[in-house]
Design an enzyme around this catalytic site. Structure first.
Site, PDB file in Angstrom:
ATOM      1  N   ASP A  83      -9.980   2.498   1.909  1.00 36.31           N
ATOM      2  CA  ASP A  83     -10.072   2.009   3.297  1.00 36.31           C
ATOM      3  C   ASP A  83     -10.526   3.174   4.176  1.00 36.31           C
ATOM      4  O   ASP A  83     -11.338   3.008   5.084  1.00 36.31           O
ATOM      5  CB  ASP A  83      -8.704   1.525   3.812  1.00 36.31           C
ATOM      6  CG  ASP A  83      -8.253   0.239   3.149  1.00 36.31           C
ATOM      7  OD1 ASP A  83      -9.117  -0.544   2.719  1.00 36.31           O
ATOM      8  OD2 ASP A  83      -7.027   0.027   3.059  1.00 36.31           O
ATOM      9  N   LYS A 114       0.814  -1.229   0.000  1.00 33.98           N
ATOM     10  CA  LYS A 114       0.000   0.000   0.000  1.00 33.98           C
ATOM     11  C   LYS A 114       0.846   1.277   0.000  1.00 33.98           C
ATOM     12  O   LYS A 114       0.391   2.318  -0.455  1.00 33.98           O
ATOM     13  CB  LYS A 114      -0.945   0.012   1.205  1.00 33.98           C
ATOM     14  CG  LYS A 114      -2.101  -0.970   1.054  1.00 33.98           C
ATOM     15  CD  LYS A 114      -3.048  -0.886   2.234  1.00 33.98           C
ATOM     16  CE  LYS A 114      -4.141  -1.921   2.077  1.00 33.98           C
ATOM     17  NZ  LYS A 114      -5.086  -1.926   3.200  1.00 33.98           N
TER      18      LYS A 114
END
Ligand code: NAD
Length: 285
Positions: free
Chosen positions: A111, A74
């Site tokens: 997210d 990420k």
């Protein structure tokens, strides 16, 4: 993009249990598009030798419409992208990459938006002045950013590894430009929780392999709200004990579903049906 077909993928390690592919495939199909969502697991024999840059380039060259990115990529994916949204750049973390018809890549973090949406749905109007978060790992990073950009004035973060809690606090404070997060000791966290409005578990505690709770729940009072990012099982011991006290609770499904809802919208430009994606998600329990 061609909405007769949608081609998506997830790049990460050990992703065989992810429910994200099924959510996207069912949603794409419901919109009348043949949808394929592939797991690109870099722990498998087939992809072990590939670098993240090679996988991105292969996806671009073969006409993927987008990718989800998970642990451990990420952060490392950011410099490989043509453009990164302001929010994802601030956080330094991308979980969604949209690939345009021309092959341009843009990174986002759903997210963060997904956790925030779950919070709005499940804990609308809850007091969020002071909140405690236990767990400062990958998910904790997005949860903390989401909390302090959605109304939490002061967030205390604790982790078994105190260094992680302190660096997360530094990163988020730098990202939001205020001293919103403070790293604190996990030992004795119950005392801070007893004074706070709510608490979020962002550790694996509560999963079958990590039974129990990350803190002593006898500090909870009915006025507290309690969130958990764990969704396997849906009812963790933490949430069961919090409910028994009379606390409002939020399980991990909101974040898991809404990160996919927001990504689907970005990937396709189509408006996803969040309830339908929730049904797919829950059907996999
Ligand atoms: P991670 O391993 O990166 O981080 C977990 C952190 O929790 C670590 O820093 C660890 O030191 C800390 N920790 C563990 N036990 C603790 C304890 N008792 N007290 C204090 N700190 C403790 O894991 P992650 O990627 O952040 O994922 C955490 C959990 O989130 C997963 O296990 C999974 O259940 C859940 N998850 C939820 C979603 C969702 O969408 N809801 C998505 C991914 C993961």
């Amino acid at each position: 993009m061609n909405r007769e077909s949608i081609l998506l993928g997830l790049i990460g390690e050990d992703i065989s249990l992810s429910r994200t592919p099924a959510m996207h495939e069912a949603e794409g199909l419901a919109h009348g598009a043949a949808t394929v969502y592939r797991r690109l697991d870099t722990r498998t024999e087939r992809l072990r030798e590939k670098t993240l840059a090679e996988l991105l380039e292969a996806a671009r060259a073969t006409g993927y419409n987008g990718l989800n990115i998970t642990h451990p990529y990420k952060q490392t994916v950011l410099p490989l992208l043509d453009h990164v949204s302001e929010q994802a750049a601030q956080l330094g973390s991308v979980n969604t990459v949209v690939i345009s018809a021309e092959g341009r890549t843009t990174g986002y973090n759903t997210d963060v938006t997904g956790f925030a949406r779950g919070l709005e749905e499940g804990l609308a109007d809850a007091t969020m002045t002071e909140v405690v978060q236990v767990g400062a790992g990958g998910v904790g990073n997005a949860v903390a950013y989401s909390l302090v950009t959605h109304g939490v004035e002061r967030l205390y973060v604790a982790d078994l590894d105190p260094g992680r809690a302190h660096s997360l606090a530094e990163e988020i404070n730098a990202a939001v430009g205020r001293e919103a997060v403070r790293g604190v000791d996990a030992v004795g966290i119950e005392e801070i929780i007893s004074r706070a409005d709510g608490v979020v578990n962002a550790t694996p505690m509560g999963m079958p392999a990590h039974p129990g709770t990350a803190f002593d729940t006898s500090c909870l009072m009915p006025r507290h709200w309690v969130g958990d990012v764990v969704y396997m099982p849906l009812e963790t011991r933490l949430l069961a004990e919090a409910r028994a006290v009379g606390c409002r609770t939020l399980d991990g499904t909101g974040m898991a579903i809404h990160q996919a809802v927001d990504a689907f919208r970005l990937f396709t430009g189509l408006e996803p049906d969040a309830e339908r994606m929730r049904t797919t998600f829950l059907s996999l329990s």
